[in-house]
Design a protein around this motif. Structure first.
Motif, PDB file in Angstrom:
ATOM      1  N   PRO A 118       0.776  -1.240   0.000  1.00 49.38           N
ATOM      2  CA  PRO A 118       0.000   0.000   0.000  1.00 49.38           C
ATOM      3  C   PRO A 118       0.811   1.297   0.000  1.00 49.38           C
ATOM      4  O   PRO A 118       0.694   2.080  -0.902  1.00 49.38           O
ATOM      5  CB  PRO A 118      -0.847  -0.097   1.259  1.00 49.38           C
ATOM      6  N   PHE A 119       1.655   1.541   0.958  1.00 45.75           N
ATOM      7  CA  PHE A 119       2.292   2.854   1.070  1.00 45.75           C
ATOM      8  C   PHE A 119       3.560   2.988   0.234  1.00 45.75           C
ATOM      9  O   PHE A 119       3.852   4.048  -0.290  1.00 45.75           O
ATOM     10  CB  PHE A 119       2.593   3.179   2.539  1.00 45.75           C
ATOM     11  N   THR A 120       4.325   1.919   0.127  1.00 47.76           N
ATOM     12  CA  THR A 120       5.609   2.003  -0.573  1.00 47.76           C
ATOM     13  C   THR A 120       5.514   1.659  -2.053  1.00 47.76           C
ATOM     14  O   THR A 120       6.433   1.944  -2.797  1.00 47.76           O
ATOM     15  CB  THR A 120       6.632   1.053   0.076  1.00 47.76           C
ATOM     16  N   ALA A 121       4.436   1.010  -2.470  1.00 48.87           N
ATOM     17  CA  ALA A 121       4.247   0.545  -3.850  1.00 48.87           C
ATOM     18  C   ALA A 121       5.314  -0.460  -4.269  1.00 48.87           C
ATOM     19  O   ALA A 121       5.548  -0.662  -5.445  1.00 48.87           O
ATOM     20  CB  ALA A 121       4.196   1.722  -4.814  1.00 48.87           C
ATOM     21  N   THR A 122       5.939  -1.106  -3.291  1.00 47.82           N
ATOM     22  CA  THR A 122       6.915  -2.150  -3.581  1.00 47.82           C
ATOM     23  C   THR A 122       6.178  -3.407  -4.017  1.00 47.82           C
ATOM     24  O   THR A 122       5.189  -3.785  -3.393  1.00 47.82           O
ATOM     25  CB  THR A 122       7.752  -2.456  -2.319  1.00 47.82           C
ATOM     26  N   PRO A 123       6.641  -4.099  -5.071  1.00 46.95           N
ATOM     27  CA  PRO A 123       5.999  -5.359  -5.449  1.00 46.95           C
ATOM     28  C   PRO A 123       6.038  -6.354  -4.302  1.00 46.95           C
ATOM     29  O   PRO A 123       7.001  -6.387  -3.532  1.00 46.95           O
ATOM     30  CB  PRO A 123       6.848  -5.843  -6.625  1.00 46.95           C
ATOM     31  N   CYS A 124       4.963  -7.160  -4.189  1.00 52.25           N
ATOM     32  CA  CYS A 124       4.895  -8.126  -3.099  1.00 52.25           C
ATOM     33  C   CYS A 124       4.216  -9.412  -3.558  1.00 52.25           C
ATOM     34  O   CYS A 124       3.562  -9.459  -4.593  1.00 52.25           O
ATOM     35  CB  CYS A 124       4.164  -7.534  -1.903  1.00 52.25           C
ATOM     36  N   THR A 125       4.378 -10.442  -2.741  1.00 46.50           N
ATOM     37  CA  THR A 125       3.728 -11.726  -2.989  1.00 46.50           C
ATOM     38  C   THR A 125       2.294 -11.670  -2.486  1.00 46.50           C
ATOM     39  O   THR A 125       1.890 -10.706  -1.837  1.00 46.50           O
ATOM     40  CB  THR A 125       4.473 -12.858  -2.266  1.00 46.50           C
ATOM     41  N   ALA A 126       1.532 -12.718  -2.722  1.00 46.68           N
ATOM     42  CA  ALA A 126       0.151 -12.776  -2.239  1.00 46.68           C
ATOM     43  C   ALA A 126       0.103 -12.746  -0.712  1.00 46.68           C
ATOM     44  O   ALA A 126      -0.851 -12.258  -0.128  1.00 46.68           O
ATOM     45  CB  ALA A 126      -0.534 -14.032  -2.756  1.00 46.68           C
ATOM     46  N   GLY A 127       1.154 -13.222  -0.058  1.00 45.61           N
ATOM     47  CA  GLY A 127       1.216 -13.221   1.393  1.00 45.61           C
ATOM     48  C   GLY A 127       1.734 -11.912   1.983  1.00 45.61           C
ATOM     49  O   GLY A 127       1.872 -11.792   3.186  1.00 45.61           O
ATOM     50  N   GLY A 128       2.077 -10.943   1.136  1.00 44.33           N
ATOM     51  CA  GLY A 128       2.531  -9.646   1.616  1.00 44.33           C
ATOM     52  C   GLY A 128       4.031  -9.523   1.795  1.00 44.33           C
ATOM     53  O   GLY A 128       4.518  -8.561   2.376  1.00 44.33           O
ATOM     54  N   TYR A 129       4.805 -10.488   1.299  1.00 36.92           N
ATOM     55  CA  TYR A 129       6.258 -10.459   1.407  1.00 36.92           C
ATOM     56  C   TYR A 129       6.800  -9.532   0.329  1.00 36.92           C
ATOM     57  O   TYR A 129       6.605  -9.777  -0.853  1.00 36.92           O
ATOM     58  CB  TYR A 129       6.805 -11.868   1.199  1.00 36.92           C
ATOM     59  N   SER A 130       7.498  -8.456   0.693  1.00 34.63           N
ATOM     60  CA  SER A 130       7.972  -7.491  -0.309  1.00 34.63           C
ATOM     61  C   SER A 130       9.157  -8.040  -1.091  1.00 34.63           C
ATOM     62  O   SER A 130       9.947  -8.844  -0.584  1.00 34.63           O
ATOM     63  CB  SER A 130       8.352  -6.169   0.342  1.00 34.63           C
ATOM     64  N   ALA A 131       9.280  -7.581  -2.332  1.00 30.16           N
ATOM     65  CA  ALA A 131      10.369  -8.023  -3.208  1.00 30.16           C
ATOM     66  C   ALA A 131      11.725  -7.624  -2.633  1.00 30.16           C
ATOM     67  O   ALA A 131      12.682  -8.398  -2.675  1.00 30.16           O
ATOM     68  CB  ALA A 131      10.182  -7.432  -4.597  1.00 30.16           C
ATOM     69  N   ALA A 132      11.814  -6.423  -2.069  1.00 34.62           N
ATOM     70  CA  ALA A 132      13.077  -5.945  -1.509  1.00 34.62           C
ATOM     71  C   ALA A 132      13.512  -6.799  -0.322  1.00 34.62           C
ATOM     72  O   ALA A 132      14.673  -7.188  -0.212  1.00 34.62           O
ATOM     73  CB  ALA A 132      12.949  -4.486  -1.102  1.00 34.62           C
ATOM     74  N   THR A 133      12.574  -7.123   0.565  1.00 35.24           N
ATOM     75  CA  THR A 133      12.898  -7.940   1.740  1.00 35.24           C
ATOM     76  C   THR A 133      13.285  -9.354   1.327  1.00 35.24           C
ATOM     77  O   THR A 133      14.239  -9.923   1.851  1.00 35.24           O
ATOM     78  CB  THR A 133      11.708  -7.978   2.716  1.00 35.24           C
ATOM     79  N   LEU A 134      12.567  -9.916   0.388  1.00 35.33           N
ATOM     80  CA  LEU A 134      12.869 -11.267  -0.079  1.00 35.33           C
ATOM     81  C   LEU A 134      14.273 -11.322  -0.675  1.00 35.33           C
ATOM     82  O   LEU A 134      15.032 -12.246  -0.406  1.00 35.33           O
ATOM     83  CB  LEU A 134      11.837 -11.708  -1.115  1.00 35.33           C
ATOM     84  N   LEU A 135      14.635 -10.325  -1.471  1.00 35.44           N
ATOM     85  CA  LEU A 135      15.968 -10.290  -2.072  1.00 35.44           C
ATOM     86  C   LEU A 135      17.039 -10.135  -0.995  1.00 35.44           C
ATOM     87  O   LEU A 135      18.072 -10.801  -1.041  1.00 35.44           O
ATOM     88  CB  LEU A 135      16.062  -9.150  -3.092  1.00 35.44           C
ATOM     89  N   ARG A 136      16.811  -9.278  -0.009  1.00 38.09           N
ATOM     90  CA  ARG A 136      17.787  -9.083   1.065  1.00 38.09           C
ATOM     91  C   ARG A 136      17.993 -10.348   1.897  1.00 38.09           C
ATOM     92  O   ARG A 136      19.109 -10.672   2.281  1.00 38.09           O
ATOM     93  CB  ARG A 136      17.331  -7.964   2.002  1.00 38.09           C
ATOM     94  N   ARG A 137      16.916 -11.052   2.194  1.00 37.34           N
ATOM     95  CA  ARG A 137      17.016 -12.237   3.067  1.00 37.34           C
ATOM     96  C   ARG A 137      17.446 -13.503   2.354  1.00 37.34           C
ATOM     97  O   ARG A 137      18.139 -14.334   2.930  1.00 37.34           O
ATOM     98  CB  ARG A 137      15.673 -12.489   3.753  1.00 37.34           C
ATOM     99  N   PHE A 138      16.990 -13.704   1.114  1.00 37.13           N
ATOM    100  CA  PHE A 138      17.223 -14.977   0.436  1.00 37.13           C
ATOM    101  C   PHE A 138      18.006 -14.849  -0.865  1.00 37.13           C
ATOM    102  O   PHE A 138      18.188 -15.839  -1.562  1.00 37.13           O
ATOM    103  CB  PHE A 138      15.881 -15.664   0.125  1.00 37.13           C
ATOM    104  N   GLY A 139      18.440 -13.636  -1.235  1.00 33.21           N
ATOM    105  CA  GLY A 139      19.106 -13.407  -2.514  1.00 33.21           C
ATOM    106  C   GLY A 139      20.346 -14.254  -2.687  1.00 33.21           C
ATOM    107  O   GLY A 139      20.873 -14.794  -1.729  1.00 33.21           O
TER     108      GLY A 139
END
Length: 100
Positions: A50-71
């Motif tokens: 909603p606020f950041t307009a960052t792409p996310c999964t259906a579960g609400g996991y943001s693309a940036a966080t996913l890349l940082r944690r599992f990249g």
């Protein structure tokens, strides 16, 4: 065959700009319990937060966080690494099991 595109931690802004909603992306983890210790996981980004307009999964996991944690993340299955959703390799039919 086209080259597999990848994004590493630190490429969050570039990844968020370049990703396509609805497309599968892959990341690799180490699993001690599997015969193949390295397994690929699939993730699909379906919307934006909603606020950041960052792409996310259906579960609400943001693309940036996913890349940082599992990249790193890949746009195609990494060659030679089994997807976690695929069945484990089985013994060939002519394999002999050892009796103790």
């Amino acid at each position: 065959m086209s080259k597999i595109k990848s994004w590493r931690p630190g490429d969050e802004k570039r990844f968020c700009r370049e990703l396509e909603l609805g497309k599968e992306y892959y990341y690799v983890t180490q699993q001690a319990w599997a015969k193949d210790s390295r397994l690929a996981h699939t993730v699909i980004f379906t919307g934006h937060l909603p606020f950041t307009a960052t792409p996310c999964t259906a579960g609400g996991y943001s693309a940036a966080t996913l890349l940082r944690r599992f990249g790193p993340l890949y746009d195609a299955p990494p060659p030679g690494i089994r997807n976690i959703e695929d069945p484990e390799p089985q013994f060939p039919p002519n394999a002999r099991l050892i009796d103790f």
